[in-house]
Design a protein around this motif. Sequence first.
Motif, PDB file in Angstrom:
ATOM      1  N   ALA A  70      32.739  60.743   5.391  1.00 61.18           N
ATOM      2  CA  ALA A  70      32.712  61.928   5.672  1.00 61.18           C
ATOM      3  C   ALA A  70      33.196  63.074   5.802  1.00 61.18           C
ATOM      4  O   ALA A  70      32.982  64.393   5.335  1.00 61.18           O
ATOM      5  CB  ALA A  70      31.611  61.465   7.741  1.00 61.18           C
ATOM      6  N   TRP A  71      34.570  62.669   5.697  1.00 61.42           N
ATOM      7  CA  TRP A  71      35.456  63.856   5.327  1.00 61.42           C
ATOM      8  C   TRP A  71      35.527  64.476   4.248  1.00 61.42           C
ATOM      9  O   TRP A  71      35.557  65.577   4.301  1.00 61.42           O
ATOM     10  CB  TRP A  71      36.415  63.036   6.259  1.00 61.42           C
ATOM     11  CG  TRP A  71      37.335  62.710   7.928  1.00 61.42           C
ATOM     12  CD1 TRP A  71      36.082  62.088   8.933  1.00 61.42           C
ATOM     13  CD2 TRP A  71      37.608  63.158   8.513  1.00 61.42           C
ATOM     14  NE1 TRP A  71      36.705  61.903  10.111  1.00 61.42           N
ATOM     15  CE2 TRP A  71      37.141  63.227  10.000  1.00 61.42           C
ATOM     16  CE3 TRP A  71      38.510  64.509   8.766  1.00 61.42           C
ATOM     17  CZ2 TRP A  71      37.997  62.819  11.005  1.00 61.42           C
ATOM     18  CZ3 TRP A  71      38.879  64.722   9.743  1.00 61.42           C
ATOM     19  CH2 TRP A  71      38.440  64.177  11.313  1.00 61.42           C
ATOM     20  N   ARG A  72      35.374  63.593   3.187  1.00 60.68           N
ATOM     21  CA  ARG A  72      35.531  63.938   2.127  1.00 60.68           C
ATOM     22  C   ARG A  72      34.244  64.904   1.396  1.00 60.68           C
ATOM     23  O   ARG A  72      34.692  66.421   1.607  1.00 60.68           O
ATOM     24  CB  ARG A  72      35.495  62.904   1.076  1.00 60.68           C
ATOM     25  CG  ARG A  72      36.445  62.060   0.711  1.00 60.68           C
ATOM     26  CD  ARG A  72      36.223  61.568   0.139  1.00 60.68           C
ATOM     27  NE  ARG A  72      36.084  61.047  -0.903  1.00 60.68           N
ATOM     28  CZ  ARG A  72      35.402  60.379  -1.715  1.00 60.68           C
ATOM     29  NH1 ARG A  72      34.529  59.220  -1.392  1.00 60.68           N
ATOM     30  NH2 ARG A  72      34.924  60.683  -2.999  1.00 60.68           N
ATOM     31  N   GLY A  73      33.365  64.195   2.297  1.00 67.23           N
ATOM     32  CA  GLY A  73      31.942  65.410   1.686  1.00 67.23           C
ATOM     33  C   GLY A  73      31.507  66.958   2.719  1.00 67.23           C
ATOM     34  O   GLY A  73      31.454  67.823   2.029  1.00 67.23           O
ATOM     35  N   ALA A  74      32.693  66.677   4.090  1.00 73.72           N
ATOM     36  CA  ALA A  74      32.798  67.869   4.496  1.00 73.72           C
ATOM     37  C   ALA A  74      33.670  69.112   4.193  1.00 73.72           C
ATOM     38  O   ALA A  74      33.088  70.456   3.541  1.00 73.72           O
ATOM     39  CB  ALA A  74      33.294  68.267   6.231  1.00 73.72           C
ATOM     40  N   ALA A  75      34.602  68.583   3.163  1.00 78.36           N
ATOM     41  CA  ALA A  75      35.446  69.209   1.966  1.00 78.36           C
ATOM     42  C   ALA A  75      34.297  69.417   0.898  1.00 78.36           C
ATOM     43  O   ALA A  75      34.631  70.909   0.863  1.00 78.36           O
ATOM     44  CB  ALA A  75      36.597  68.293   1.958  1.00 78.36           C
TER      45      ALA A  75
END
Length: 358
Positions: A70-75
């Motif tokens: 999810a953190w990667r997806g936000a980027a």
Amino acid sequence: MFSNISVYAGKRARRIILERGLREDDIAGLIGASGGPKFLVLAGLDRYIFSNWFKKRREPLDILGSSIGAWRGAAFACEDPAAKHELFVNAYLSQHYDKKPSAADVTAESIRIMDMYIQAPDVDYILNRSKMRLHIISARCSGLSASDNNALLTASFAPAVLLNLASRNALLGIFGRTMFYDTRSSSNFRSIAAPQSRVALTAENIRGAILSSGSIPLVMEGISSIPGAPEGTYRDGGLTDYHPVPVREHGGILLYPHFTERIVPGWLDKGLPWRKPSRDSLADILLIAPSKKFIQSLPYGKIPDRTDFKKFEGNDSERLRYWNEVIKKSSVMGEEFMEAAAGNRIKEIMMDAETLGN
């Protein structure tokens, strides 16, 4: 020739690729798994995908992530995904703890990392202008699992383990799957699994959703009072969906940059080699993972993981040397994938997704 990546395709994804090759427009979604520092081995692959392949994309792309996914997806959903992802990686690398950290210490450090790469203009862009439609999985905890008292939280895992052995769906009585979704998406991955709660992403809750999705039990504090979400304590999305395997309602290939050749459905399934995703859920998947040969070439012969914080405790410089070497080497994964896709040779190396983990 393509010795640094392993490629697995589900039956519908395989059919599309065999008919017309792998085209950027055939990618309908991107999946990001839980795994903490393991994502660093994908840095080069992620960079190539977003600096080359999706750079000029016009059609919406659904992104689903749990925990670090999810953190990667936000980027990826930001205005300049490649640059923002690099900023995120550097922020992640900057973690430092003078002593064994408490859950409050790790939570504070996680907030600091988020502040470095997700700011108010990014939130507005993600929710209103991005072609990337972000979906985040968190676990809403009940009973003892909602407590931040370590003894009570640890005790909650005894029944959770037993329920999970009986049935993944039984586990959802303790850890309620929660999907924070982009309201602009026509898919929303509705059929990832049931039951699930669905909460619309807003400017008021997106940071809480991202933070909760990576809130590892006993390592970080649980996140409560997320605006728009049912009352409760929210923790790591990997509890319910460690390596998410959704079925997208409208078809298309689900690109899955992954750090392993095994898909583990839930966090408590890591020690259950027989627990695998259903065949139907793999049908649209195109999974790209580091090959065994590539992993053997890395320092220590492994990809980064959370045990590195303990292994290199008091020696951040050696941990960072190792992690940065993995990031540097990971560029070859991106190069091979882009070469295979551009030259229509990916069909030569892809294997059946149903063999994952065998």
